[in-house]
Design a protein around this motif. Structure first.
Motif, PDB file in Angstrom:
ATOM      1  N   TRP A 219       0.806  -1.229   0.000  1.00 12.62           N
ATOM      2  CA  TRP A 219       0.000   0.000   0.000  1.00 12.62           C
ATOM      3  C   TRP A 219       0.839   1.279   0.000  1.00 12.62           C
ATOM      4  CZ3 TRP A 219       0.359   3.525   3.938  1.00 12.62           C
ATOM      5  CH2 TRP A 219       0.832   3.078   5.183  1.00 12.62           C
ATOM      6  N   PRO A 220       2.055   1.305   0.607  1.00 12.63           N
ATOM      7  CA  PRO A 220       2.845   2.532   0.492  1.00 12.63           C
ATOM      8  C   PRO A 220       3.240   2.849  -0.951  1.00 12.63           C
ATOM      9  CG  PRO A 220       3.596   1.244   2.363  1.00 12.63           C
ATOM     10  CD  PRO A 220       2.668   0.373   1.585  1.00 12.63           C
ATOM     11  N   ILE A 221       3.366   1.810  -1.788  1.00  9.11           N
ATOM     12  CA  ILE A 221       3.643   2.033  -3.206  1.00  9.11           C
ATOM     13  C   ILE A 221       2.426   2.666  -3.868  1.00  9.11           C
ATOM     14  CG2 ILE A 221       4.012   0.850  -5.413  1.00  9.11           C
ATOM     15  CD1 ILE A 221       5.893  -1.052  -3.972  1.00  9.11           C
ATOM     16  N   GLY A 222       1.264   2.158  -3.546  1.00  6.57           N
ATOM     17  CA  GLY A 222       0.038   2.750  -4.076  1.00  6.57           C
ATOM     18  C   GLY A 222      -0.117   4.193  -3.645  1.00  6.57           C
ATOM     19  N   GLN A 223       0.384   4.510  -2.435  1.00 12.34           N
ATOM     20  CA  GLN A 223       0.293   5.882  -1.931  1.00 12.34           C
ATOM     21  C   GLN A 223       1.063   6.844  -2.834  1.00 12.34           C
ATOM     22  OE1 GLN A 223      -1.498   6.339   0.999  1.00 12.34           O
ATOM     23  NE2 GLN A 223      -1.373   8.546   0.742  1.00 12.34           N
ATOM     24  N   PHE A 224       2.221   6.410  -3.337  1.00 14.94           N
ATOM     25  CA  PHE A 224       2.982   7.257  -4.256  1.00 14.94           C
ATOM     26  C   PHE A 224       2.142   7.577  -5.492  1.00 14.94           C
ATOM     27  CE2 PHE A 224       5.402   7.773  -8.115  1.00 14.94           C
ATOM     28  CZ  PHE A 224       6.318   8.753  -7.783  1.00 14.94           C
ATOM     29  N   PHE A 225       1.562   6.571  -6.109  1.00 16.57           N
ATOM     30  CA  PHE A 225       0.786   6.782  -7.333  1.00 16.57           C
ATOM     31  C   PHE A 225      -0.457   7.617  -7.067  1.00 16.57           C
ATOM     32  CE2 PHE A 225       3.489   3.299  -8.607  1.00 16.57           C
ATOM     33  CZ  PHE A 225       3.754   3.590  -9.944  1.00 16.57           C
ATOM     34  N   ASP A 226      -1.081   7.408  -5.913  1.00 15.82           N
ATOM     35  CA  ASP A 226      -2.286   8.166  -5.589  1.00 15.82           C
ATOM     36  C   ASP A 226      -1.966   9.639  -5.349  1.00 15.82           C
ATOM     37  OD1 ASP A 226      -4.961   7.576  -5.643  1.00 15.82           O
ATOM     38  OD2 ASP A 226      -5.152   7.254  -3.501  1.00 15.82           O
ATOM     39  N   PHE A 227      -0.843   9.916  -4.688  1.00 18.18           N
ATOM     40  CA  PHE A 227      -0.427  11.304  -4.463  1.00 18.18           C
ATOM     41  C   PHE A 227      -0.074  11.997  -5.783  1.00 18.18           C
ATOM     42  CE2 PHE A 227       1.218  11.300   0.240  1.00 18.18           C
ATOM     43  CZ  PHE A 227      -0.075  11.523   0.673  1.00 18.18           C
ATOM     44  N   PHE A 228       0.826  11.391  -6.549  1.00 12.95           N
ATOM     45  CA  PHE A 228       1.417  12.104  -7.667  1.00 12.95           C
ATOM     46  C   PHE A 228       0.625  12.005  -8.975  1.00 12.95           C
ATOM     47  CE2 PHE A 228       4.930  12.007  -4.696  1.00 12.95           C
ATOM     48  CZ  PHE A 228       5.386  13.316  -4.800  1.00 12.95           C
ATOM     49  N   ALA A 229      -0.413  11.173  -9.007  1.00  9.13           N
ATOM     50  CA  ALA A 229      -1.301  11.177 -10.174  1.00  9.13           C
ATOM     51  C   ALA A 229      -2.055  12.503 -10.262  1.00  9.13           C
ATOM     52  CB  ALA A 229      -2.297  10.018 -10.090  1.00  9.13           C
ATOM     53  N   THR A 230      -2.292  13.132  -9.119  1.00 12.99           N
ATOM     54  CA  THR A 230      -3.029  14.407  -9.125  1.00 12.99           C
ATOM     55  C   THR A 230      -2.246  15.513  -9.830  1.00 12.99           C
ATOM     56  OG1 THR A 230      -4.379  13.900  -7.192  1.00 12.99           O
ATOM     57  CG2 THR A 230      -3.982  16.213  -7.653  1.00 12.99           C
ATOM     58  N   PRO A 231      -0.992  15.805  -9.460  1.00  9.68           N
ATOM     59  CA  PRO A 231      -0.270  16.830 -10.212  1.00  9.68           C
ATOM     60  C   PRO A 231       0.080  16.384 -11.635  1.00  9.68           C
ATOM     61  CG  PRO A 231       1.166  15.831  -8.577  1.00  9.68           C
ATOM     62  CD  PRO A 231      -0.217  15.343  -8.293  1.00  9.68           C
ATOM     63  N   ALA A 232       0.182  15.076 -11.855  1.00 10.61           N
ATOM     64  CA  ALA A 232       0.530  14.588 -13.191  1.00 10.61           C
ATOM     65  C   ALA A 232      -0.633  14.725 -14.170  1.00 10.61           C
ATOM     66  CB  ALA A 232       0.978  13.130 -13.120  1.00 10.61           C
ATOM     67  N   PHE A 233      -1.881  14.552 -13.683  1.00 13.36           N
ATOM     68  CA  PHE A 233      -3.006  14.476 -14.613  1.00 13.36           C
ATOM     69  C   PHE A 233      -4.235  15.321 -14.255  1.00 13.36           C
ATOM     70  CE2 PHE A 233      -0.907  10.240 -14.532  1.00 13.36           C
ATOM     71  CZ  PHE A 233      -0.344  10.285 -15.811  1.00 13.36           C
ATOM     72  N   ILE A 234      -4.322  15.836 -13.035  1.00 15.09           N
ATOM     73  CA  ILE A 234      -5.581  16.439 -12.581  1.00 15.09           C
ATOM     74  C   ILE A 234      -5.492  17.915 -12.220  1.00 15.09           C
ATOM     75  CG2 ILE A 234      -7.465  16.255 -10.905  1.00 15.09           C
ATOM     76  CD1 ILE A 234      -7.212  13.873 -12.874  1.00 15.09           C
ATOM     77  N   SER A 235      -4.494  18.333 -11.467  1.00 15.51           N
ATOM     78  CA  SER A 235      -4.529  19.658 -10.848  1.00 15.51           C
ATOM     79  C   SER A 235      -4.158  20.810 -11.774  1.00 15.51           C
ATOM     80  CB  SER A 235      -3.613  19.689  -9.616  1.00 15.51           C
ATOM     81  OG  SER A 235      -2.259  19.456  -9.989  1.00 15.51           O
ATOM     82  N   ALA A 236      -3.412  20.558 -12.827  1.00 11.08           N
ATOM     83  CA  ALA A 236      -2.982  21.634 -13.727  1.00 11.08           C
ATOM     84  C   ALA A 236      -4.154  22.134 -14.568  1.00 11.08           C
ATOM     85  CB  ALA A 236      -1.865  21.143 -14.634  1.00 11.08           C
ATOM     86  N   ALA A 237      -4.016  23.339 -15.090  1.00  8.11           N
ATOM     87  CA  ALA A 237      -5.083  23.912 -15.924  1.00  8.11           C
ATOM     88  C   ALA A 237      -5.370  23.025 -17.129  1.00  8.11           C
ATOM     89  CB  ALA A 237      -4.686  25.319 -16.365  1.00  8.11           C
ATOM     90  N   ASP A 238      -4.322  22.505 -17.743  1.00  4.23           N
ATOM     91  CA  ASP A 238      -4.467  21.567 -18.856  1.00  4.23           C
ATOM     92  C   ASP A 238      -4.374  20.162 -18.272  1.00  4.23           C
ATOM     93  OD1 ASP A 238      -4.564  20.263 -21.252  1.00  4.23           O
ATOM     94  OD2 ASP A 238      -2.514  20.775 -21.870  1.00  4.23           O
ATOM     95  N   ASN A 239      -5.538  19.543 -18.033  1.00  2.00           N
ATOM     96  CA  ASN A 239      -5.542  18.259 -17.329  1.00  2.00           C
ATOM     97  C   ASN A 239      -6.369  17.210 -18.057  1.00  2.00           C
ATOM     98  OD1 ASN A 239      -8.392  18.273 -16.268  1.00  2.00           O
ATOM     99  ND2 ASN A 239      -7.649  20.188 -15.362  1.00  2.00           N
ATOM    100  N   ASN A 240      -6.356  15.988 -17.505  1.00  2.59           N
ATOM    101  CA  ASN A 240      -7.042  14.841 -18.115  1.00  2.59           C
ATOM    102  C   ASN A 240      -8.226  14.357 -17.286  1.00  2.59           C
ATOM    103  OD1 ASN A 240      -3.756  14.223 -18.528  1.00  2.59           O
ATOM    104  ND2 ASN A 240      -4.988  14.219 -20.398  1.00  2.59           N
ATOM    105  N   ALA A 241      -8.729  15.200 -16.401  1.00  2.00           N
ATOM    106  CA  ALA A 241      -9.810  14.772 -15.508  1.00  2.00           C
ATOM    107  C   ALA A 241     -11.010  14.229 -16.268  1.00  2.00           C
ATOM    108  CB  ALA A 241     -10.222  15.928 -14.606  1.00  2.00           C
TER     109      ALA A 241
END
Length: 447
Positions: A219-241
């Protein structure tokens, strides 16, 4: 002849005494019936059916209570349950904290519609457990739900799904002494984080690892992906939400996230024993100043302080990745209690949840997680993090990536493929392909 007369007289006296004694015993039985049922119509209040144990609020019941929370935080929850039993001796609490097996256990229980009387929803009260939860809107504590967590545990129709004992405002944590020793400011971007990792590796001659992950627990590995998927794909103005939500996401773009994760290993920024280390090992390394960053929530600091009470830890937002984006916090549910709508002991279950809603108990739970309370009017001492919560109080809090943008069941996929990636069993491209395959399968099954 005389002897026969004496025998006859003795027998007569004995028979007379016996009959008198029997008559006396019969009179005693008539005045003292052997059971209350003999005179129940005359004295209903003395009937067993009206005994204290059978009164509606005194009925002996057993509540099955299950949580996904583990370690010391689970002990806090159980201690509160035992205090509840002391105040309510007619209610027994069978408390269970199965840890990593929780999600699989709950899937089986949902399939058989045999849920615990009270259970935690680990971020999925509205999406996964909605059909199994009783509406708690009439409970006295509802008016105290903090505005920040309310959207996660209520709906537009007014249903209240769970009691939020705390609210997740999370991101990576750092050892302040390590950063100070090597002259590193808290990173706000991924590039700054990689620069910090290189500095720590170089200046410590490899004695301090930048990131410690207990990958044996998965689960700590999953925590990395869950945290950093947001800045990678969601939080920026140009996103993939929207593409994640409507199923049109190009999974070739996902490659950058497992590549970021693999880079931590290939560049020497990750503990070498990542695949055999456990969460407790991360806490130990963090406490001893052998790790700078923990890709966990604030609870890692609390765990590490058991080893080093003088540890100075801090919470940092999840660094941004895209140019022009800003750091964020991950948020939503953390420690919750919901009531199974078909519980045969629903009144007792609600009574237990109300006990947890007492300010002193909310404070205990929130303090154990080092997170803001879920109810208003409760204050906690978050130690070093008090200033952090104040500093980041206006920062964007975005729900955990998997809870919104992935179908139910994808968490294990992220975790296990992350393990395989570090072990060399799959490539970055294969990680993304496996994600795509399971995303499409699970999404189709849930539509």
């Amino acid at each position: 002849m005389k002897r026969s007369k004496w025998l006859l007289l003795a027998f007569t006296l004995l028979l007379t005494w016996t009959l008198a004694a029997c008559g006396s015993n019969n009179n005693d039985k008539a005045s003292n019936p052997p059971s209350a049922s003999a005179n129940a119509s005359e004295s209903p209040s003395e009937s067993p059916s009206a005994s204290a144990s059978d009164k509606p609020d005194e009925k002996q019941v057993t509540l099955n209570v299950t949580t996904n929370i583990n370690d010391q935080q689970a002990k806090v929850l159980e201690e509160i349950a035992r205090a509840f039993e002391q105040e309510n001796p007619n209610i027994k609490v069978e408390f269970s904290a199965p840890g990593a097996e929780y999600e699989n256990i709950m899937k089986v229980k949902m399939a058989s519609n045999s849920m615990p009387d009270v259970f935690s929803t680990h971020g999925w009260s509205k999406i996964r457990y909605a059909d199994y939860l009783a509406d708690l809107k009439d409970e006295a504590w509802v008016g105290q739900i903090d505005d920040a967590i309310k959207p996660a545990v209520t709906d537009e129709a007014g249903k209240v799904y769970v009691l939020p004992m705390d609210q997740d405002k999370s991101g990576p944590v750092y050892n302040a002494d390590v950063l100070e020793k090597y002259g590193i400011a808290v990173p706000t971007t991924w590039d700054e984080m990689m620069q910090a990792a290189e500095t720590i590796k170089t200046k410590s001659n490899g004695e301090v690892t930048a990131f410690h992950i207990g990958g044996a627990d998965s689960w700590p590995i999953g925590q990395f992906f869950d945290f950093f998927a947001t800045p990678a794909f969601i939080s920026a103005a140009d996103n993939n939400a929207s593409q994640f939500l409507d199923g049109t996401f190009d999974w070739a773009q996902f490659d950058k996230l497992p590549q970021m994760f693999l880079d931590l290993q290939t560049k020497g920024y990750l503990n070498k024993d990542v695949l055999t280390a456990k969460y407790t090992d991360s806490a130990k390394a963090f406490a001893e100043g052998k790790a700078a960053f923990g890709i966990y929530g604030p609870y890692l600091i609390d765990e590490a302080r058991k080893i080093n009470p003088n540890l100075k830890g801090g919470l940092m937002p999840i660094p941004s990745i895209a140019a022009g984006d800003q750091p964020t916090l991950a948020g939503g549910e953390k420690s919750t209690w919901g009531v199974w709508k078909d519980s045969p002991n629903i009144d007792a279950a609600k009574k237990l949840v109300a006990f947890y809603a007492k300010p002193e108990n909310i404070a205990k739970v929130a303090t154990s997680q080092i997170l803001p309370p879920g109810l208003k009017g409760v204050t906690i001492d978050a130690g070093d993090l008090t200033d952090d919560f104040e500093q980041y109080k206006d920062l964007r809090v975005i729900p955990y990536f998997d809870r919104v943008y992935l179908p139910n069941g994808m968490w294990d996929v992220m975790c296990k493929n992350g393990q395989d990636l570090l072990a060399g069993g799959i490539t970055v491209r294969e990680y993304s392909e496996n994600m795509k395959q399971e995303y499409e399968r699970l999404r189709s099954a849930q539509q």
